[in-house]
Write an enzyme that holds these catalytic residues in place. Structure first.
Site, PDB file in Angstrom:
ATOM      1  N   ARG A  51     -28.929  46.791  46.833  1.00 14.02           N
ATOM      2  CA  ARG A  51     -30.141  45.967  47.037  1.00 14.02           C
ATOM      3  C   ARG A  51     -29.870  44.538  46.591  1.00 14.02           C
ATOM      4  O   ARG A  51     -30.306  43.581  47.202  1.00 14.02           O
ATOM      5  CB  ARG A  51     -31.346  46.575  46.301  1.00 14.02           C
ATOM      6  CG  ARG A  51     -32.585  45.702  46.394  1.00 14.02           C
ATOM      7  CD  ARG A  51     -33.913  46.412  46.065  1.00 14.02           C
ATOM      8  NE  ARG A  51     -33.820  47.508  45.132  1.00 14.02           N
ATOM      9  CZ  ARG A  51     -33.645  47.368  43.812  1.00 14.02           C
ATOM     10  NH1 ARG A  51     -33.577  46.180  43.255  1.00 14.02           N
ATOM     11  NH2 ARG A  51     -33.554  48.438  43.045  1.00 14.02           N
ATOM     12  N   TYR A  90     -47.192  34.116  66.196  1.00 11.76           N
ATOM     13  CA  TYR A  90     -46.800  35.504  66.430  1.00 11.76           C
ATOM     14  C   TYR A  90     -47.899  36.438  65.889  1.00 11.76           C
ATOM     15  O   TYR A  90     -48.359  36.267  64.748  1.00 11.76           O
ATOM     16  CB  TYR A  90     -45.472  35.753  65.711  1.00 11.76           C
ATOM     17  CG  TYR A  90     -44.966  37.159  65.874  1.00 11.76           C
ATOM     18  CD1 TYR A  90     -44.524  37.617  67.112  1.00 11.76           C
ATOM     19  CD2 TYR A  90     -44.936  38.034  64.799  1.00 11.76           C
ATOM     20  CE1 TYR A  90     -44.072  38.910  67.256  1.00 11.76           C
ATOM     21  CE2 TYR A  90     -44.479  39.326  64.944  1.00 11.76           C
ATOM     22  CZ  TYR A  90     -44.049  39.761  66.176  1.00 11.76           C
ATOM     23  OH  TYR A  90     -43.603  41.040  66.314  1.00 11.76           O
ATOM     24  N   ASP A 107     -41.078  28.720  61.783  1.00 11.28           N
ATOM     25  CA  ASP A 107     -40.520  29.919  62.417  1.00 11.28           C
ATOM     26  C   ASP A 107     -39.779  29.447  63.668  1.00 11.28           C
ATOM     27  O   ASP A 107     -40.393  29.013  64.637  1.00 11.28           O
ATOM     28  CB  ASP A 107     -41.663  30.888  62.758  1.00 11.28           C
ATOM     29  CG  ASP A 107     -41.168  32.196  63.360  1.00 11.28           C
ATOM     30  OD1 ASP A 107     -40.079  32.207  63.967  1.00 11.28           O
ATOM     31  OD2 ASP A 107     -41.896  33.205  63.241  1.00 11.28           O
ATOM     32  N   LYS A 135     -34.568  38.958  67.620  1.00 13.27           N
ATOM     33  CA  LYS A 135     -34.726  38.360  68.945  1.00 13.27           C
ATOM     34  C   LYS A 135     -33.403  37.736  69.404  1.00 13.27           C
ATOM     35  O   LYS A 135     -32.415  38.429  69.491  1.00 13.27           O
ATOM     36  CB  LYS A 135     -35.877  37.354  68.913  1.00 13.27           C
ATOM     37  CG  LYS A 135     -37.150  37.883  68.224  1.00 13.27           C
ATOM     38  CD  LYS A 135     -37.783  39.052  68.947  1.00 13.27           C
ATOM     39  CE  LYS A 135     -38.831  39.773  68.127  1.00 13.27           C
ATOM     40  NZ  LYS A 135     -39.857  38.937  67.527  1.00 13.27           N
TER      41      LYS A 135
HETATM   42  C1  LIG Z   1     -40.710  39.054  66.481  1.00 16.14           C
HETATM   43  C2  LIG Z   1     -41.167  37.862  65.759  1.00 16.14           C
HETATM   44  C3  LIG Z   1     -41.462  37.920  64.392  1.00 16.14           C
HETATM   45  C4  LIG Z   1     -41.374  39.214  63.604  1.00 16.14           C
HETATM   46  O1  LIG Z   1     -40.074  39.686  63.521  1.00 16.14           O
HETATM   47  P1  LIG Z   1     -39.684  41.254  63.387  1.00 16.14           P
HETATM   48  O2  LIG Z   1     -38.201  41.205  63.325  1.00 16.14           O
HETATM   49  O3  LIG Z   1     -40.233  41.943  64.589  1.00 16.14           O
HETATM   50  O4  LIG Z   1     -40.315  41.759  62.138  1.00 16.14           O
HETATM   51  C5  LIG Z   1     -41.874  36.758  63.766  1.00 16.14           C
HETATM   52  N1  LIG Z   1     -41.999  35.592  64.443  1.00 16.14           N
HETATM   53  C6  LIG Z   1     -41.734  35.500  65.759  1.00 16.14           C
HETATM   54  C7  LIG Z   1     -41.891  34.189  66.451  1.00 16.14           C
HETATM   55  C8  LIG Z   1     -41.317  36.631  66.461  1.00 16.14           C
HETATM   56  O5  LIG Z   1     -41.071  36.535  67.779  1.00 16.14           O
END
Ligand SMILES: *Cc1c(COP(=O)(O)O)cnc(C)c1O
Length: 386
Positions: A52, A104, A176, A201
């Protein structure tokens, strides 16, 4: 990774943080599938005690992403949501957060359904209007949270402009950057304090792993985040770190192809009579176009469109064969989804209405297949709308 920091993006994607394994010379960082590390005497170890707290595959991923985002530190988490949730743990009860209103869906849910209960106060504003952000600032504001482009209406926020407001208000700016990736946009260079990714992504890019990462240049913030990573424990497994590192090696090639396909698809879609509205940051009539052009080197590969009614959206989605009906985005394969029913169902109906996420709204994540085949697929979709 100092060694590669002055080199091009592709070189950093392939080599940043990914030195051959010191114990064997393995060119790929091995998947260190272990929970603990043997010590030669109490407190004497090779830098790793417990998984961890640290894992070499994870450390390689962290260095790689830091290099791509032009940041000094990156801290990896088990998902994008785990990264965002860990970032919020930098705050204290009573703090105020200003947030884009078009984010999101999972981030909105985390803020609105969980962190509101911990006496954190959120103001959701149209972050494409700097004046709206400025007006929302209070003495308690500690963080400004933006996505640019937003999801799913692809509104653009002037990141350098928000960074100035954040500095003047003694708050930190977190961006983000999942939709743009470091290939197209470098928020730290634009003045942001923190960058967040869902590596699930584009960064991993193959729809086969889940992960998140937080990047910063500030040593004190990084130290606090490493502490939270270990203390709260939302760490990624070594296999997911390995898959993400493997994906990163082709990030630059994939992003080029994602975007060139998306531009051609945008040109095709905008001529379709069934399309009432189209949302794409590369559309010169899009209100944020000039800011996007200034702060990024590309427009990405997410395109949203409104086909007028739920029955049209259903017919369109049902007819697609290559574009798969699924949540998520950023993988090599093209996806289509219906935000009101799928990704954004947790956003209240009146907020969706205000943002223009109507029942005829469809979001496309353009993949890297042959673009002629993708356009033919969309043609079948539009043909199914009566
Ligand atoms: C998918 C996504 C998230 C969340 O990510 P996970 O890996 O699914 O937990 C946060 N912000 C954006 C813009 C996303 O597309």
């Amino acid at each position: 990774m100092k060694d590669y920091d002055d080199m091009g993006f592709g070189t950093r994607a392939i080599h940043g943080g990914q030195e051959p394994d010191p114990s064997t010379g393995a060119i790929m960082p091995p998947i260190y599938q272990t929970s603990t590390y043997v010590q030669s005497a109490p407190g004497e170890h090779k830098g790793y005690e417990y998984a961890r707290t640290g894992n070499p595959t994870r450390a390689a991923l962290e260095k790689s992403v830091a290099s791509l985002e032009l940041g000094r530190f990156a801290i990896a988490f088990s998902s994008g949501m785990a990264a965002i949730s860990s970032l919020i743990k930098l705050l204290k009860s009573g703090d105020h957060i200003i947030c884009s209103d078009d984010i999101y869906g999972g981030t909105f849910r985390l803020f609105d359904k969980i962190y509101k209960n911990f006496n954190l106060n959120f103001s959701f504003v149209d972050a494409s209007e700097l004046a709206d952000i400025e007006q929302a600032v209070t003495v308690k504001t500690r963080m400004i949270w933006v996505e640019s482009p937003t999801n799913p209406t692809l509104k653009i926020t002037d990141i350098a402009g928000v960074a100035k407001i954040a500095k003047a208000s003694n708050a930190f700016l977190a961006v983000d950057n999942t939709f743009m990736t470091p290939y197209f946009q470098s928020p730290l260079a634009l003045g942001a304090d923190i960058v967040v990714h869902s590596t699930t992504k584009y960064i991993a890019g193959h729809s086969d792993s889940l992960g998140g990462v937080v990047i910063t240049n500030d040593a004190a913030t990084a130290e606090r985040l490493y502490f939270i990573q270990n203390a709260a424990g939302a760490v990624p497994g070594p296999m997911d770190c390995f898959l993400t590192l493997r994906g990163i090696k082709t990030l630059h090639l994939r992003m080029e192809r994602h975007e060139s396909n998306a531009r051609k698809i945008y040109e095709y879609i905008k001529r379709q009579p069934a399309v009432r509205r189209i949302f794409y940051p590369g559309d010169p009539t899009c209100p944020g176009y000039s800011i996007q052009k200034k702060q990024s080197t590309g427009y990405g590969a997410i395109i949203s469109l409104d086909v007028g009614a739920l029955q049209n959206a259903r017919a369109f989605l049902a007819a697609l064969r290559i574009f798969k009906l699924a949540e998520s985005l950023g993988g090599v394969e093209s996806l289509a989804e219906h935000p009101a029913i799928m990704t954004h169902s947790s956003v209240p109906a009146e907020t969706r209405a205000r943002l223009g996420i109507t029942d005829g709204f469809v979001r496309l994540s353009v993949g890297i297949e042959d673009v002629g085949d993708l356009i033919a697929d969309l043609e079948t979709g539009f043909g199914a709308i009566s």
